[in-house]
Scaffold this motif. Structure first.
Motif, mmCIF file in Angstrom:
data_model
loop_
_atom_site.group_PDB
_atom_site.id
_atom_site.type_symbol
_atom_site.label_atom_id
_atom_site.label_comp_id
_atom_site.label_asym_id
_atom_site.label_seq_id
_atom_site.Cartn_x
_atom_site.Cartn_y
_atom_site.Cartn_z
ATOM 1 N N VAL A 127 0.856 -1.131 0.038
ATOM 2 C CA VAL A 127 0.014 -0.152 -0.100
ATOM 3 C C VAL A 127 0.837 1.346 -0.082
ATOM 4 O O VAL A 127 0.478 2.340 -0.579
ATOM 5 N N ARG A 128 1.932 1.172 1.004
ATOM 6 C CA ARG A 128 2.832 2.283 0.867
ATOM 7 C C ARG A 128 3.567 2.547 -0.393
ATOM 8 O O ARG A 128 3.455 3.801 -0.783
ATOM 9 N N GLU A 129 3.865 1.366 -1.250
ATOM 10 C CA GLU A 129 4.552 1.545 -2.440
ATOM 11 C C GLU A 129 3.705 2.168 -3.639
ATOM 12 O O GLU A 129 4.088 3.071 -4.517
ATOM 13 N N TRP A 130 2.482 1.711 -3.282
ATOM 14 C CA TRP A 130 1.292 2.245 -4.153
ATOM 15 C C TRP A 130 1.133 3.718 -4.290
ATOM 16 O O TRP A 130 1.199 4.577 -5.140
ATOM 17 N N PHE A 131 1.060 4.156 -2.922
ATOM 18 C CA PHE A 131 1.100 5.691 -2.557
ATOM 19 C C PHE A 131 2.281 6.661 -3.191
ATOM 20 O O PHE A 131 2.032 7.533 -4.008
ATOM 21 N N ASP A 132 3.460 5.871 -3.060
ATOM 22 C CA ASP A 132 4.596 6.416 -3.725
ATOM 23 C C ASP A 132 4.605 6.643 -4.910
ATOM 24 O O ASP A 132 4.904 7.733 -5.564
ATOM 25 N N ILE A 133 4.357 5.425 -5.580
ATOM 26 C CA ILE A 133 4.397 5.689 -7.227
ATOM 27 C C ILE A 133 3.199 6.669 -7.729
ATOM 28 O O ILE A 133 3.725 7.176 -8.739
ATOM 29 N N LEU A 134 1.944 6.474 -7.085
ATOM 30 C CA LEU A 134 1.169 7.562 -7.710
ATOM 31 C C LEU A 134 1.291 8.907 -7.518
ATOM 32 O O LEU A 134 1.015 9.824 -8.165
ATOM 33 N N SER A 135 2.120 9.217 -6.227
ATOM 34 C CA SER A 135 2.648 10.495 -6.044
ATOM 35 C C SER A 135 3.361 10.903 -7.527
ATOM 36 O O SER A 135 3.143 12.293 -7.638
ATOM 37 N N ASN A 136 4.279 10.144 -7.722
ATOM 38 C CA ASN A 136 5.146 10.667 -8.914
ATOM 39 C C ASN A 136 4.239 10.565 -10.013
ATOM 40 O O ASN A 136 4.431 11.522 -10.684
ATOM 41 N N GLU A 137 3.481 9.770 -10.373
ATOM 42 C CA GLU A 137 2.577 9.841 -11.564
ATOM 43 C C GLU A 137 1.659 10.836 -11.609
ATOM 44 O O GLU A 137 1.201 11.439 -12.771
ATOM 45 N N ILE A 138 1.153 11.224 -10.541
ATOM 46 C CA ILE A 138 0.107 12.431 -10.560
ATOM 47 C C ILE A 138 0.623 13.618 -11.138
ATOM 48 O O ILE A 138 -0.017 14.395 -11.924
ATOM 49 N N ILE A 139 2.037 14.018 -10.976
ATOM 50 C CA ILE A 139 2.828 15.082 -11.342
ATOM 51 C C ILE A 139 3.673 14.787 -12.751
ATOM 52 O O ILE A 139 4.292 15.629 -13.230
ATOM 53 N N ASN A 140 3.302 13.559 -13.112
ATOM 54 C CA ASN A 140 3.881 13.024 -14.555
ATOM 55 C C ASN A 140 3.488 14.058 -15.686
ATOM 56 O O ASN A 140 2.356 14.206 -15.872
ATOM 57 N N PRO A 141 4.314 14.688 -16.387
ATOM 58 C CA PRO A 141 4.147 15.507 -17.449
ATOM 59 C C PRO A 141 3.385 14.953 -18.694
ATOM 60 O O PRO A 141 2.519 15.660 -19.453
ATOM 61 N N ASP A 142 3.406 13.692 -18.730
ATOM 62 C CA ASP A 142 2.673 12.852 -19.673
ATOM 63 C C ASP A 142 1.065 13.075 -19.529
ATOM 64 O O ASP A 142 0.744 13.029 -20.676
ATOM 65 N N TYR A 143 0.798 13.302 -18.314
ATOM 66 C CA TYR A 143 -0.689 13.575 -18.379
ATOM 67 C C TYR A 143 -1.191 14.997 -18.305
ATOM 68 O O TYR A 143 -2.453 15.150 -18.410
ATOM 69 N N ALA A 144 -0.131 15.845 -18.224
ATOM 70 C CA ALA A 144 -0.523 17.168 -18.411
ATOM 71 C C ALA A 144 -1.532 17.747 -17.272
ATOM 72 O O ALA A 144 -2.213 18.935 -17.545
ATOM 73 N N LEU A 145 -1.470 17.227 -16.023
ATOM 74 C CA LEU A 145 -2.282 17.590 -15.012
ATOM 75 C C LEU A 145 -1.799 18.668 -14.064
ATOM 76 O O LEU A 145 -2.400 19.664 -14.034
ATOM 77 N N PHE A 146 -0.260 18.697 -13.997
ATOM 78 C CA PHE A 146 0.167 19.722 -12.993
ATOM 79 C C PHE A 146 1.283 20.348 -13.887
ATOM 80 O O PHE A 146 2.254 19.694 -14.458
ATOM 81 N N THR A 147 1.900 21.373 -13.596
ATOM 82 C CA THR A 147 3.175 22.158 -14.098
ATOM 83 C C THR A 147 3.951 22.507 -12.804
ATOM 84 O O THR A 147 3.458 22.734 -11.799
ATOM 85 N N GLN A 148 5.214 22.514 -13.153
ATOM 86 C CA GLN A 148 6.359 22.910 -12.306
ATOM 87 C C GLN A 148 6.129 24.390 -12.075
ATOM 88 O O GLN A 148 6.077 25.154 -12.964
ATOM 89 N N SER A 149 6.372 24.950 -10.704
ATOM 90 C CA SER A 149 6.294 26.073 -10.512
ATOM 91 C C SER A 149 7.576 26.669 -10.642
ATOM 92 O O SER A 149 8.616 26.344 -11.105
ATOM 93 N N ALA A 150 7.700 27.992 -10.444
ATOM 94 C CA ALA A 150 8.800 28.708 -10.702
ATOM 95 C C ALA A 150 10.157 28.226 -9.931
ATOM 96 O O ALA A 150 11.268 28.326 -10.266
ATOM 97 N N ASP A 151 9.829 27.758 -8.628
ATOM 98 C CA ASP A 151 10.780 27.376 -7.685
ATOM 99 C C ASP A 151 11.322 26.102 -7.990
ATOM 100 O O ASP A 151 12.241 25.483 -7.388
#
Length: 905
Positions: free
Chosen positions: A606-630
């Motif tokens: 379960v811990r591994e699942w959350f860790d991987i999904l954390s990275n996938e949610i911000i994966n540029p391939d899905y175009a959901l989130f963009t990186q901020s200036a910092d």
């Protein structure tokens, strides 16, 4: 040819005849042990002819007992209903009263299995119907257990005592009543069974009927004159009905014994009885007629009022009376909502002057609410008097105030007097005689000052306030707060805030209305947020998990359908699919994850699942989130619609973060300050623009800091925005393209620009994310935190390497590494707790992570000056403090008081 064929056929028939004859005339083995196992299958199949031939010339003992239970073949025949074999064995001398190792005769077994013909044959051969097995059970007990009334009619004619008792003193009538066999009960009663016979525990047939909610059986017994008797432990039939939630049976008892109605109402004060069972019973009884409904509510209201006044007595047990009052009120509200005129039109029924039937049942409670109101008014008076006259010993004259209050309103009887008992006071319920003022002895030692009066009364009054809120709410449509209650809170705002300030836990123990009514919550939010973060976290989870069964993070599924089966190669999409198909309630109870083709399950997976999904949610391939200036935090992508499923994915991302927070699982994602604000429902401001465009944020700051009247900027309330590579002019408000920005309206312009870039441009994405997030995390609970604390809730308290932080720090405006102030600063940082270091990082950078570049700038020292920061460039503006002690003091004040300064470099 024909003759030859006939001859062959005759030969075959002769062979068959000889073969069959030989089979029938096989002799039984001489020893009984072997012979009985040869005969048993035939007896079970009722092959009486084969059994007859085998027994014809044998010496087999038909009463031979075999096996561990020592039964005879007659037992087997009776048990299986093999009538012909049974008769054959009886004719051969089988004993119909032979008992196996448990004491059962063939008649017992025939009765237990309802073998009517076997029973009849056994009786013909003098089977004794009164024999008891080792547990004291007779044949009629077995018939009563299974409700074989048609067989019982035949059997009772042979019974000498229909009330024969088993080892527990239970008769056939007891067991028939327990199992609800109405016709059997009638047959036994008609045969002379004792209707009030107790067993060894003192339980009567009526007791047994009620213990299993057998309404019709109870009705028969009561109509035949059954007495209402408790067992030897004092447990009554009504107790049993309520414990089991048997509303129909309770109704029958009350019909025959009207006095039990009030007993039922009084049971609402018994903590040993499950509340949900009481609700079921009262719900059923109240639905029988309007009269029942009114009577139950009125009685509950009276009991609640009495308990409420006991709670207001400072000599009573707070915990016991508080639990009792709230329990009764919860039940009252549950029944109230079931009435024929449920609140569906927004009227505050019972409190708006309407003389509806429902308003009548609330009248007893008005006395309690009036007592509550008077207490709060008196405390408010004491507080005001203490503030206006510091020499006045607040609270010492509270008795005279109570008496004056009574004189001012002669109609008030709910608080007639206060009697000093050394460690408390007693508020007599309505109608009680009052004492002469001269008999009332109160000293300043009894009450202390006004604050002590609050400490003595706050919890008690808060519990009554909770009861008041519940009663008001049950008269309103779902989701609406009673206008009367809002008015009540506004009226007593000062005292209630004083309660909460002294004991913040009152909010979560009793002030549930704050979590359900944002209008009221806003009045107390500053007090709530002033409480330690750790305490608020505990409160958050206490109420988040309220009503959920205790469970580990890893849910042990009942079946494969409860397991989230995830494909590693498409973890984001497959997770989105399985979560959307899963029950939210089951996901709240726990999570079980298995990767396709892998056996592993458990908390690590379960811990591994959350860790991987954390990275996938911000994966540029899905175009959901963009990186901020910092470069370390993320913001929803305004152009995420390039992905056709982007809103479904945002909803899924919200579910994952909500689910992780629900189960205290950390995610490896850090969002911009503005997005945390969106989650919390906090409006963004122009300073938040720095996270996505620092230069633009500086320009907005410049506009606010300078007079733009004569600069000729020619700005309008519109901006050019890049929409998929094409620039479009977007109005900030209706007609904005033609409205000039002036010195007078520039603040509005800056705010609207901020809202456009930080909110309007990504509103659909925010809404979809929050829809998923709020599936698991209610908005009313998450607002207990600010945007900095939400980051810590979601991503945890990071390990901060002070050495690395120091190494990545630059100095400007006159500071360098050798300056005393800088040395003092790092010494102070080393001495800070982990939480305080996180606060410092958030203060300066807006994030709890050590940035790649941290800057400390010098500021001239002025007495009491606090440090400030420029979060867009990770700069701490540190005054040139005269000593390390002063530096430490000013720094901690800035951190703990939430002084998040923002000065553009």
């Amino acid at each position: 040819m024909m003759e030859r064929a006939m001859e062959q056929l005759n030969v075959q028939l002769n062979r068959l005849t000889r073969s069959l004859r030989r089979a029938r005339t096989v002799e039984l083995p001489e020893d009984n042990e072997t012979a009985v196992y040869t005969l048993m299958p035939m007896v079970m199949a009722d092959q009486h002819r084969s059994v007859s031939e085998l027994l014809l010339n044998s010496k087999f003992d038909v009463n031979y007992a075999f096996g561990r239970v020592k039964r005879s073949l007659l037992h087997i025949a009776a048990n299986c209903g093999s009538v012909e074999c049974l008769v054959l064995l009886l004719k051969r001398g089988a004993n119909p009263n032979y008992q196996d190792i448990s004491g059962c005769t063939p008649l017992h077994l025939a009765a237990r299995n309802g073998q009517k013909k076997c029973m009849g044959r056994l009786l013909e051969y003098n089977a004794d119907v009164n024999i008891c097995n080792n547990e004291g059970l007779t044949a009629i007990h077995w018939l009563a257990v299974n409700g074989r009334t048609e067989l019982l009619h035949d059997l009772v004619q042979h019974v000498t005592n229909v009330d024969v008792e088993d080892a527990m003193g239970q008769t056939a009538l007891h067991v028939a009543c327990q199992n609800g066999h109405k016709t059997t009960v009638l047959c036994l009663l008609d045969s002379g069974a004792d209707i009030n016979r107790p067993n060894v525990s003192g339980a009567t047939p009526l007791y047994f009927a009620c213990s299993h909610g057998q309404r019709d059986t109870a009705q028969i017994l009561l109509s035949r004159g059954a007495k209402y008797l408790p067992d030897k432990n004092g447990v009554t039939p009504l107790d049993l009905c309520v414990q089991g939630g048997y509303g129909e049976t309770c109704e029958v008892l009350i019909q025959h014994h009207g006095r039990l109605f009030q007993t039922l109402i009084q049971m609402t004060q018994n903590d040993d009885i499950k509340e949900n069972m009481l609700r079921q019973v009262l719900e059923h009884v109240s639905q029988q007629s309007e009269l029942h409904y009114q009577k139950i509510l009125t009685s509950l209201a009276e009991v609640a009022t009495t308990n409420g006044h006991k709670l207001l007595s400072l000599s009573s047990n707070y915990e016991a009376q508080m639990k009792s009052l709230l329990r009764i009120v919860r039940i009252f509200c549950h029944v109230f909502r079931l009435g024929p005129s449920s609140p569906n039109n927004g009227n505050d029924m019972g409190y708006n002057g309407n003389k509806t039937p429902k308003s009548q049942v609330l009248k007893p409670l008005e006395l309690l609410w009036h007592s509550l109101d008077e207490w709060l008014v008196l405390i408010s008076t004491e507080l005001q008097k203490s503030r206006s006259d510091p020499a006045h010993p607040g609270g010492a004259d509270i008795t005279s105030l109570l008496l004056k209050q009574r004189e001012a309103d002669s109609s008030v009887t709910s608080i007639a007097t206060v009697t000093g008992y050394g460690n408390g006071t007693i508020l007599p319920p309505p109608g009680q005689p009052t004492l002469d003022p001269e008999d009332v002895i109160v000293t300043s030692e009894t009450y202390g000052d006004g604050e002590d009066v609050i400490s003595m009364t706050a919890n008690r009054l808060s519990a009554v306030i909770q009861a008041f809120y519940m009663c008001c709410s049950c008269q309103m449509p779902q989701g609406m707060t009673s206008p009367r209650f809002i008015e009540f809170v506004c009226k007593h705002d000062e005292v209630l805030k004083c309660f909460v300030t002294r004991n913040p836990k009152i909010i979560f123990n009793h002030f549930h209305f704050l979590l359900e009514c944002p209008e009221l919550m806003s009045r107390f939010m500053h007090i709530i947020k002033a409480q330690p973060f750790k305490d608020r976290c505990e409160w958050f989870y206490e109420h988040l998990l309220a009503g959920q069964p205790d469970s580990d993070m890893v849910h042990r599924p009942v079946n494969e359908n409860d397991i989230l089966l995830i494909h590693r190669e498409s973890i984001f999409r497959s997770s989105c699919e399985v979560v959307s198909k899963s029950s939210n309630q089951k996901l709240k109870q726990g999570i079980a994850v298995r990767f396709h083709g892998e056996e592993g399950m458990g908390q690590g997976v379960v811990r591994e699942w959350f860790d991987i999904l954390s990275n996938e949610i911000i994966n540029p391939d899905y175009a959901l989130f963009t990186q901020s200036a910092d470069g370390t935090t993320f913001q929803p992508n305004s152009n995420s619609s390039v992905n056709p499923d982007h809103l479904n994915y945002f909803r899924f991302a919200g579910q994952i973060l909500g689910l992780a927070l629900y189960h205290r699982q950390l995610v490896n994602i850090y969002f911009t300050r503005s997005f945390y604000k969106h989650i919390l429902g906090i409006p963004v401001n122009y300073q938040d623009v720095a996270s996505i465009d620092p230069e633009y944020a500086k320009n907005l700051q410049w506009i606010l800091d300078n007079d733009i009247s004569d600069l000729g900027l020619e700005l309008t309330f519109s901006v050019e925005t890049d929409v998929f590579g094409a620039m479009e002019e977007v109005p900030l408000k209706p007609g904005g393209i033609s409205i000039l920005v002036t010195q007078d309206n520039k603040a509005e312009y800056v705010q609207l620009v901020t809202e456009l870039r930080m909110t309007r441009a990504i509103q659909p994405q925010i809404n979809a994310f929050l829809q998923g997030f709020h599936t698991f995390i209610p908005p009313s609970l998450i607002q207990l935190f600010d945007e900095y604390e939400l980051e810590l809730l979601l991503s945890g308290m990071p390990e901060i390497d002070v050495t690395d932080w120091n190494r990545n720090t630059e100095y400007t405006s006159g500071y360098d590494l050798d300056e005393p102030v800088i040395k003092w600063f790092w010494e102070v940082v080393q001495s800070l707790t982990q939480e305080e270091r996180v606060l410092l990082l958030q203060f300066v950078t807006g994030s709890s992570r050590v940035p790649t570049k941290f800057t400390i700038a010098a500021v001239p020292y002025i007495a009491n000056l606090l440090p400030t920061s420029s979060t867009c460039i990770n700069m701490l503006k540190l005054p040139e403090y005269p000593s390390q002690e002063v530096l430490r003091d000013r720094l901690l004040v800035a951190l703990h008081c939430g002084s998040y300064g923002y000065t553009m470099a």
